[in-house]
Design a protein around this motif. Structure first.
Motif, short mmCIF file in Angstrom:
data_model
loop_
_atom_site.label_atom_id
_atom_site.label_comp_id
_atom_site.label_asym_id
_atom_site.label_seq_id
_atom_site.Cartn_x
_atom_site.Cartn_y
_atom_site.Cartn_z
N GLN A 170 78.59 2.91 21.19
CA GLN A 170 77.78 1.86 21.25
C GLN A 170 76.44 2.06 20.20
N THR A 171 75.97 3.47 20.30
CA THR A 171 74.76 3.81 19.61
C THR A 171 74.83 4.98 18.66
N GLY A 172 76.05 5.53 18.26
CA GLY A 172 76.29 6.51 17.40
C GLY A 172 75.68 7.76 17.92
N VAL A 173 75.22 7.89 19.02
CA VAL A 173 74.71 9.23 19.57
C VAL A 173 75.70 9.98 20.33
N ASP A 174 76.00 11.22 20.10
CA ASP A 174 77.40 11.93 20.77
C ASP A 174 76.68 13.06 21.71
N ILE A 175 76.21 12.66 22.88
CA ILE A 175 75.73 13.83 23.71
C ILE A 175 76.69 14.31 24.60
N ASN A 176 77.34 15.64 24.48
CA ASN A 176 78.33 16.06 25.61
C ASN A 176 77.52 15.90 27.08
N PRO A 177 78.38 15.41 27.92
CA PRO A 177 77.78 15.75 29.44
C PRO A 177 77.19 17.02 29.82
N GLY A 178 77.98 17.96 29.30
CA GLY A 178 77.52 19.02 29.84
C GLY A 178 76.24 19.92 29.20
N ALA A 179 75.60 19.08 28.28
CA ALA A 179 74.27 19.78 27.69
C ALA A 179 73.32 19.55 28.77
N GLN A 180 72.21 20.72 28.52
CA GLN A 180 71.13 20.58 29.42
C GLN A 180 69.81 20.12 28.92
N ILE A 181 69.18 18.75 29.36
CA ILE A 181 68.08 18.39 28.70
C ILE A 181 67.17 18.14 29.58
N GLY A 182 65.75 18.73 29.08
CA GLY A 182 64.57 18.67 29.99
C GLY A 182 63.96 17.44 30.01
N LYS A 183 62.55 17.24 30.56
CA LYS A 183 61.85 15.99 30.87
C LYS A 183 61.38 15.49 29.49
N SER A 184 61.00 14.23 29.28
CA SER A 184 60.59 13.41 28.18
C SER A 184 61.23 13.75 26.95
N PHE A 185 62.41 13.52 26.84
CA PHE A 185 63.21 13.55 25.64
C PHE A 185 63.17 12.25 24.72
N PHE A 186 62.67 12.44 23.52
CA PHE A 186 62.89 11.46 22.66
C PHE A 186 63.97 11.33 21.39
N ILE A 187 64.73 10.46 21.45
CA ILE A 187 65.57 10.38 20.04
C ILE A 187 65.11 9.27 19.35
N ASP A 188 64.82 9.48 18.15
CA ASP A 188 64.10 8.31 17.37
C ASP A 188 65.20 7.81 16.35
N HIS A 189 65.59 6.47 16.39
CA HIS A 189 66.53 5.94 15.59
C HIS A 189 68.08 6.11 16.07
N ALA A 190 68.11 7.41 16.27
CA ALA A 190 69.50 7.61 17.18
C ALA A 190 70.58 8.14 16.43
N THR A 191 71.10 7.38 15.49
CA THR A 191 72.38 7.12 14.82
C THR A 191 72.93 8.45 14.23
N GLY A 192 73.81 9.12 14.47
CA GLY A 192 74.32 10.17 14.17
C GLY A 192 73.97 11.59 14.77
N VAL A 193 73.04 11.33 15.76
CA VAL A 193 72.97 12.57 16.70
C VAL A 193 74.03 13.19 17.27
N VAL A 194 74.06 14.51 17.24
CA VAL A 194 75.35 15.19 18.09
C VAL A 194 74.62 16.28 18.91
N ILE A 195 74.85 16.47 20.10
CA ILE A 195 74.42 17.37 20.96
C ILE A 195 75.58 18.09 21.58
#
Length: 263
Positions: A147-172
């Protein structure tokens, strides 16, 4: 055309494990119900939690894999973490509102920002991933990916106050670690230096310390790569080694402009 022969050949070549694709669709329905339960003002929390529990039990039945704990124990543990997840997501929304001059209201963040939606589904899936729930966490984040073009694997560890701008094409990637107050822009990749199956249990993706900004299309690779706190990674940068705190990394392209002579 020998229809019976074709059918027999198709069945013979179906060598994959048993796949029930209803699991994919019903995971997406579960994800939608979960998102609305947390955020929609007209969705009753108490009623939906009962519905979600039934959906979850059904998903576990369809996953056709042995669970380390009964599904009701998994669900009870998961529900106990939902307030903490929602608190983190509210901080994510506030970070977007405070950082993006184009954001006009907090309502706009929740309803219209693909980066926030991708982060939301990641955080909801990550807790299930930590409990070793099979298949469902990955199906959830792939639903958000579609839906968003953002690929975040559920295993990644992400802290507080996270900001993805425009979003498309992000891979984590799966073993990426992102600390607090990190901002990333479209096209950013937090990936592995190379891919081999024997690296399955090793850290393959970078660590991003707190207060880092990563601009569009930057690529940061490697499990030993650490971007120090308060650093800025410029657009299109290619980073495969650690960056000290308070650094600025940038890519300098060679630009040539050729103009036609006046006629």
């Amino acid at each position: 055309m020998d229809k019976e022969k074709i059918i027999a050949e198709l069945n013979r070549h179906k060598k994959l494990p048993y796949l029930d694709f209803r699991l994919k669709q019903e995971t997406e329905d579960f994800t939608d119900t979960l998102f609305y339960t947390l955020f929609d003002a007209n969705t009753p929390v108490a009623v939906n939690l009962e519905l979600l529990e039934k959906q979850f039990d059904h998903l576990m039945d369809m996953a056709c894999l042995e669970l380390e704990r009964p599904s009701n124990e998994l669900w009870d543990s998961y529900v106990s973490h939902l307030p903490e997840i929602l608190e983190k997501l509210n901080l994510d929304a506030e970070a977007i509102l405070n950082c993006d001059p184009a954001s006009l209201s907090i309502q706009e963040i929740y309803m219209a920002y693909p980066g926030f939606y991708a982060i939301s589904i990641y955080r909801l899936a990550h807790e299930l991933y930590k409990q070793n729930v099979p298949l469902v966490p990955r199906l959830m984040t792939e639903y958000a990916h579609r839906q968003t073009g953002v690929d975040i694997n559920p295993g990644a560890q992400i802290g507080k106050s996270f900001f993805i701008d425009h979003a498309t094409g992000v891979v984590i990637g799966e073993t990426a670690i992102i600390h607090d107050n990190v901002k990333i822009y479209q096209g950013v990749t937090l990936g592995a230096l190379y891919v081999a199956k024997n690296l399955e249990k090793t850290k393959r993706h970078p660590t991003i310390m707190s207060n880092v900004t990563i601009y569009a299309n930057a690529t940061i690779l490697g499990g030993n790569t650490v971007v120090g706190e308060n650093s800025i990674i410029g657009g299109n940068a290619w980073v495969t080694a650690s960056v000290p705190p308070n650094s600025t990394v940038f890519h300098t392209p060679e630009i040539k402009i050729k103009t036609a002579p006046n006629v």
